[in-house]
Design a protein around this motif. Structure first.
Motif, mmCIF file in Angstrom:
data_model
loop_
_atom_site.group_PDB
_atom_site.id
_atom_site.type_symbol
_atom_site.label_atom_id
_atom_site.label_comp_id
_atom_site.label_asym_id
_atom_site.label_seq_id
_atom_site.Cartn_x
_atom_site.Cartn_y
_atom_site.Cartn_z
ATOM 1 N N MET A 161 0.857 -1.185 0.000
ATOM 2 C CA MET A 161 0.000 0.000 0.000
ATOM 3 C C MET A 161 0.894 1.237 0.000
ATOM 4 S SD MET A 161 -2.761 1.258 2.837
ATOM 5 C CE MET A 161 -3.792 -0.185 2.635
ATOM 6 N N ASN A 162 0.615 2.157 -0.902
ATOM 7 C CA ASN A 162 1.372 3.388 -0.996
ATOM 8 C C ASN A 162 0.509 4.552 -0.523
ATOM 9 O OD1 ASN A 162 3.367 1.818 -2.202
ATOM 10 N ND2 ASN A 162 2.550 2.188 -4.259
ATOM 11 N N GLY A 163 1.135 5.629 -0.086
ATOM 12 C CA GLY A 163 0.382 6.789 0.352
ATOM 13 C C GLY A 163 1.305 7.903 0.794
ATOM 14 N N PHE A 164 0.700 8.944 1.405
ATOM 15 C CA PHE A 164 1.512 10.049 1.894
ATOM 16 C C PHE A 164 0.779 10.711 3.050
ATOM 17 C CE2 PHE A 164 -1.379 12.011 -1.087
ATOM 18 C CZ PHE A 164 -1.701 13.224 -0.500
ATOM 19 N N SER A 165 1.529 11.498 3.813
ATOM 20 C CA SER A 165 0.961 12.286 4.911
ATOM 21 C C SER A 165 1.785 13.544 5.055
ATOM 22 C CB SER A 165 0.955 11.480 6.220
ATOM 23 O OG SER A 165 2.265 11.038 6.540
ATOM 24 N N ILE A 166 1.220 14.541 5.724
ATOM 25 C CA ILE A 166 1.882 15.840 5.868
ATOM 26 C C ILE A 166 2.234 16.064 7.328
ATOM 27 C CG2 ILE A 166 1.603 18.336 5.588
ATOM 28 C CD1 ILE A 166 -0.264 17.790 3.266
ATOM 29 N N TYR A 167 3.475 16.561 7.558
ATOM 30 C CA TYR A 167 3.948 16.857 8.904
ATOM 31 C C TYR A 167 4.450 18.292 8.930
ATOM 32 C CZ TYR A 167 3.893 11.839 9.878
ATOM 33 O OH TYR A 167 3.511 10.544 10.060
ATOM 34 N N ALA A 168 4.280 18.923 10.083
ATOM 35 C CA ALA A 168 4.800 20.276 10.276
ATOM 36 C C ALA A 168 5.537 20.325 11.602
ATOM 37 C CB ALA A 168 3.677 21.303 10.250
ATOM 38 N N SER A 169 6.479 21.301 11.711
ATOM 39 C CA SER A 169 7.261 21.422 12.941
ATOM 40 C C SER A 169 6.452 22.040 14.073
ATOM 41 C CB SER A 169 8.506 22.280 12.675
ATOM 42 O OG SER A 169 8.125 23.559 12.196
ATOM 43 N N SER A 170 5.271 22.572 13.774
ATOM 44 C CA SER A 170 4.431 23.208 14.789
ATOM 45 C C SER A 170 3.149 22.413 14.972
ATOM 46 C CB SER A 170 4.105 24.647 14.360
ATOM 47 O OG SER A 170 3.499 24.642 13.084
ATOM 48 N N SER A 171 2.341 22.858 15.940
ATOM 49 C CA SER A 171 1.083 22.188 16.251
ATOM 50 C C SER A 171 0.100 22.350 15.091
ATOM 51 C CB SER A 171 0.475 22.780 17.522
ATOM 52 O OG SER A 171 -0.842 22.311 17.710
ATOM 53 N N PRO A 172 -0.724 21.320 14.858
ATOM 54 C CA PRO A 172 -1.748 21.436 13.792
ATOM 55 C C PRO A 172 -2.682 22.623 13.994
ATOM 56 C CG PRO A 172 -1.531 19.160 14.541
ATOM 57 C CD PRO A 172 -0.733 19.992 15.486
ATOM 58 N N TRP A 173 -2.792 23.087 15.255
ATOM 59 C CA TRP A 173 -3.699 24.217 15.510
ATOM 60 C C TRP A 173 -3.214 25.497 14.841
ATOM 61 C CZ3 TRP A 173 -8.341 23.246 17.328
ATOM 62 C CH2 TRP A 173 -8.526 22.070 18.079
ATOM 63 N N PHE A 174 -1.924 25.514 14.451
ATOM 64 C CA PHE A 174 -1.420 26.716 13.787
ATOM 65 C C PHE A 174 -2.026 26.887 12.403
ATOM 66 C CE2 PHE A 174 1.643 26.702 17.144
ATOM 67 C CZ PHE A 174 2.091 28.019 17.243
ATOM 68 N N ILE A 175 -2.636 25.828 11.887
ATOM 69 C CA ILE A 175 -3.317 25.958 10.588
ATOM 70 C C ILE A 175 -4.451 26.981 10.690
ATOM 71 C CG2 ILE A 175 -4.715 24.730 8.875
ATOM 72 C CD1 ILE A 175 -3.141 22.204 9.526
ATOM 73 N N PHE A 176 -5.145 26.933 11.843
ATOM 74 C CA PHE A 176 -6.247 27.891 12.026
ATOM 75 C C PHE A 176 -5.714 29.312 12.140
ATOM 76 C CE2 PHE A 176 -7.906 23.837 13.651
ATOM 77 C CZ PHE A 176 -9.048 23.721 12.861
ATOM 78 N N LEU A 177 -4.522 29.460 12.740
ATOM 79 C CA LEU A 177 -3.907 30.790 12.821
ATOM 80 C C LEU A 177 -3.574 31.297 11.422
ATOM 81 C CD1 LEU A 177 -2.646 33.146 14.399
ATOM 82 C CD2 LEU A 177 -0.531 31.789 14.572
ATOM 83 N N CYS A 178 -3.063 30.383 10.566
ATOM 84 C CA CYS A 178 -2.731 30.770 9.185
ATOM 85 C C CYS A 178 -3.994 31.204 8.440
ATOM 86 C CB CYS A 178 -2.071 29.605 8.454
ATOM 87 S SG CYS A 178 -0.497 29.064 9.182
ATOM 88 N N ILE A 179 -5.075 30.445 8.648
ATOM 89 C CA ILE A 179 -6.338 30.796 7.979
ATOM 90 C C ILE A 179 -6.853 32.140 8.497
ATOM 91 C CG2 ILE A 179 -8.746 30.106 7.686
ATOM 92 C CD1 ILE A 179 -7.789 27.188 7.838
ATOM 93 N N ALA A 180 -6.696 32.356 9.827
ATOM 94 C CA ALA A 180 -7.153 33.628 10.410
ATOM 95 C C ALA A 180 -6.371 34.796 9.841
ATOM 96 C CB ALA A 180 -7.005 33.580 11.931
ATOM 97 N N ILE A 181 -5.057 34.606 9.667
ATOM 98 C CA ILE A 181 -4.236 35.677 9.083
ATOM 99 C C ILE A 181 -4.676 35.937 7.651
ATOM 100 C CG2 ILE A 181 -1.898 36.278 8.363
ATOM 101 C CD1 ILE A 181 -0.865 34.727 10.805
ATOM 102 N N GLY A 182 -4.959 34.854 6.909
ATOM 103 C CA GLY A 182 -5.416 35.012 5.528
ATOM 104 C C GLY A 182 -6.739 35.750 5.463
ATOM 105 N N ILE A 183 -7.676 35.386 6.366
ATOM 106 C CA ILE A 183 -8.988 36.056 6.380
ATOM 107 C C ILE A 183 -8.827 37.526 6.728
ATOM 108 C CG2 ILE A 183 -11.196 36.169 7.603
ATOM 109 C CD1 ILE A 183 -11.053 33.106 7.852
#
Length: 690
Positions: free
Chosen positions: A1-23
């Motif tokens: 089985m092949n696949g992929f996943s995404i990792y970041a050096s920070s908490s996943p909650w920072f995604i919402f911060l990025c979206i908030a900055i974009g908004i």
């Protein structure tokens, strides 16, 4: 089985911060209504900007994408097939084809079960239909180990060894542990054959012209108790001596001694043979070939030292292996000085600065023979610097350095022994004076000093260009000989190195501009034969590109002609197709309009190991299988072997390969960002915005 996943050096909650900055950014830019476009377009432009800014901010946190690729690795069974010549002696072509058919049958059955296979012989990986039973020796331990090393890391589940159980080279294969089961298939015949065989012909490699020398013949027999046979010593087809022997009832035989002499200088070829008896199974083992080098005189070497030292014993032991070298030792108060026509004088720890033995040492210094200085703790360095013409040592302090030897890669005056570099890398260090070392005249450095892992330019072992002086700037080489014995179970590498150094410096300086010689003068049949060529101009600089004609003549006078051309980094030429015997060669080339020649001789020995034992040893195979949790099978039991392997239910392995890559490096991210920016810009321009 092949696949992929995404990792970041920070908490996943920072995604919402990025979206908030974009908004926030999109709201500030598009909060004011405009009449240039509709609300739907306004919201679309705001969405494009929000997405763009959110992605850019998220990329600042360095997210990575993890790809994982899972592959299924089927179980694999290795076939280890003995393709030695002894099996050819006891079989015909029909039997050998039957063995190959059985291998194909097992291979096909395993492949049908999803089990991969690979076949190895002494010649490496091979297809079953390419197996030829012609290998000149049998090393079963190597046959089992090397394929596993080559297939290392793969899903190897078992091995199948196909052999008669006879080995004549290497270790006992039954004592080498195996983590996987070894199934053995016995081929050959375990019944004793009626046969007479010569086991060996023991002799000296070297003899002196006119002197009588012995050849001791050892033999064995089966089925000829009480029979009479004739053993002959022949040279060039002429019988030199013959002896009648009567075989006793026991298998223990008394060796037979022949004594002969030669007035011809050079390599002499003798053949010892037993005249075949009626009913012998094979006559391949009825003869032994003897090659003896007849020389005129011995090379005399003296070692002079103020006191005993282990280095002296190591050098004597290394040189004593050469029968044409006679070594004497002079130590004042212990041994007596004997004036002679020496070809080399070795000074160990001399000069040591005292008057002990000064008269004798002065005589040796005045001798015109080449000299080898070995510097040690007792050496008086100021006197050494005045006495020798090659090396200057400026001592900085009383501190001693521990130095290792490192081969000079540009040295090409003779071929270094195989394994020397490996020996030097692991051998104990020598002890030398801490200071500066330099050559006072043109010289050639064989070994440089290595301190720890740092290779210096300080010479450790050097020879003057005129071959009058050699200096070893340290003591303790006796440790190298012991280390050679420890790591290789012999001292051949160390001994050959010392012998070649001594031979090079003690021979008269060779001013020839053209030299051609075999890299090894004594080969076994099947080994590679290489010729080395050296060409020099008027100022003794190496030259290349000259056509060389090489003519080789065998004992019966047949000529073999070859031609080759040297080039930078390629001074060797391989000669193929020669059988066993003594060969004389003559090489010629035209240099500066003058014909130059180089001559010599070499031996190719017949390998008769495979004819010495033809009785299969199935007990050994049973031992190998029992120790590895395998089983032993006969040829007619291969169906049982196939069923045994099928019932093992070997497992398929899942191999996972994982790769990481920063998302910002992915091409589609750039394409997405450009699409967002371009889309927003195009829409604004089409609607009359800026």
């Amino acid at each position: 089985m092949n696949g992929f996943s995404i990792y970041a050096s920070s908490s996943p909650w920072f995604i919402f911060l990025c979206i908030a900055i974009g908004i926030t950014y999109g709201y500030i830019l598009y909060s004011k209504p405009t009449t240039l476009w509709s609300k739907r377009i306004h919201y679309l432009l705001a969405a494009l900007r929000i997405i763009l800014v959110s992605i850019l901010v998220y990329l600042l946190f360095g997210p990575v994408i993890r790809y994982f690729d899972n592959t299924l690795e089927k179980p694999k069974v290795l076939f280890h097939v003995d393709n030695s010549a002894s099996l050819k002696l006891i079989s015909d072509s029909t039997q050998r084809q039957q063995w190959i058919s059985i291998l194909d049958k097992i291979t096909n059955a395993l492949n049908a079960e999803g089990i991969e296979t690979a076949t190895y012989t002494f010649d490496g990986a091979i297809n079953n239909n390419q197996i030829i039973f012609n290998h000149t020796s049998t090393n079963l331990n190597q046959l089992l180990i090397e394929p596993k090393q080559e297939e290392s890391g793969k899903n190897i589940v078992a091995s199948i060894l196909v052999t008669d159980g006879i080995y004549n080279v290497g270790m006992d294969p039954s004592i080498t542990p195996s983590s996987k089961p070894i199934y053995t298939i016995g081929i050959g015949d375990t019944i004793d054959k009626k046969d007479v065989r010569l086991l060996s012909a023991v002799h000296n490699k070297l003899a002196f012209k006119g002197n009588e020398f012995p050849i001791l013949v050892e033999f064995a027999q089966k089925g000829y108790n009480g029979a009479t046979a004739t053993i002959q010593l022949k040279q060039k087809g002429v019988v030199l001596a013959a002896k009648k022997i009567t075989f006793p009832k026991s298998e223990t035989q008394t060796p037979i001694e022949f004594r002969t002499s030669s007035e011809v200088v050079g390599i002499q070829h003798y053949v010892v043979e037993i005249i075949p008896l009626p009913g012998e199974f094979t006559t391949e083992n009825n003869s032994q070939h003897v090659y003896i080098d007849i020389v005129d005189n011995k090379q005399k070497i003296v070692i002079a030292a103020p006191s005993p030292h282990p280095d002296i014993k190591a050098i004597v032991a290394a040189l004593s292996a050469k029968e044409n070298i006679e070594v004497s030792i002079f130590i004042p108060g212990i041994t007596t000085y004997k004036p002679d026509n020496y070809s080399l004088i070795i000074f160990h720890h001399f000069p040591e600065g005292t008057l002990t033995g000064k008269k004798e040492f002065d005589l040796l210094l005045a001798n015109k023979a080449p000299k080898w200085y070995i510097v040690g703790n007792q050496t008086s360095i100021p006197t050494f610097n005045q006495t020798n013409s090659l090396m200057q040592i400026n001592v900085r302090s009383a501190q001693k350095d521990l130095v290792y030897g490192d081969l000079n890669p540009t040295f090409d005056r003779f071929v270094m022994p195989a394994g020397l570099q490996e020996l030097l890398l692991s051998a104990p260090p020598l002890q030398s004076y801490f200071g500066d070392y330099k050559l006072k005249q043109d010289g050639i450095t064989l070994l440089f000093q290595r301190v720890g892992r740092v290779v210096t330019t300080k010479p450790l072992l050097s020879i003057s260009t005129n071959k009058e002086t050699m200096v070893l700037a340290a003591e303790g080489i006796w440790q190298w000989r012991l280390h050679n014995q420890l790591t290789q179970q012999n001292t051949n590498t160390f001994d050959e190195f010392i012998q070649k150094c001594v031979q090079y410096i003690s021979n008269q300086n060779d001013k020839r501009k053209f030299r051609v010689y075999p890299t090894v003068n004594d080969l076994q049949s099947g080994e590679h034969l290489y010729f080395e060529a050296e060409l020099y101009n008027e100022i003794m600089e190496r030259t290349y590109g000259t056509d060389i004609a090489l003519q080789i003549k065998n004992e019966s006078g047949k000529l073999f002609n070859f031609s080759f051309t040297t080039s930078v980094g390629n001074n060797r030429f391989e000669v193929k197709g020669l059988t066993e015997g003594v060969y004389h060669y003559s090489a010629s080339a035209t240099l500066n309009g003058k014909l130059e020649k180089s001559t010599g001789e070499f031996i190719i020995r017949k390998t008769s190991l495979e004819a010495q034992s033809i009785k299969a040893d199935f007990n050994l195979l049973k031992t190998i299988s029992a120790k590895s949790n395998g089983k032993f099978y006969l040829l007619n039991q291969t169906d049982a072997l196939i069923n045994e392997l099928k019932n093992q239910k070997f497992k398929t392995l899942i191999r996972s390969k994982e790769t990481l890559n920063e998302i910002i490096n992915l091409p589609w991210i750039l394409i997405l960002l450009l699409a967002l920016i371009s889309g927003e810009w195009i829409i604004r321009k089409l609607k009359g915005g800026y």
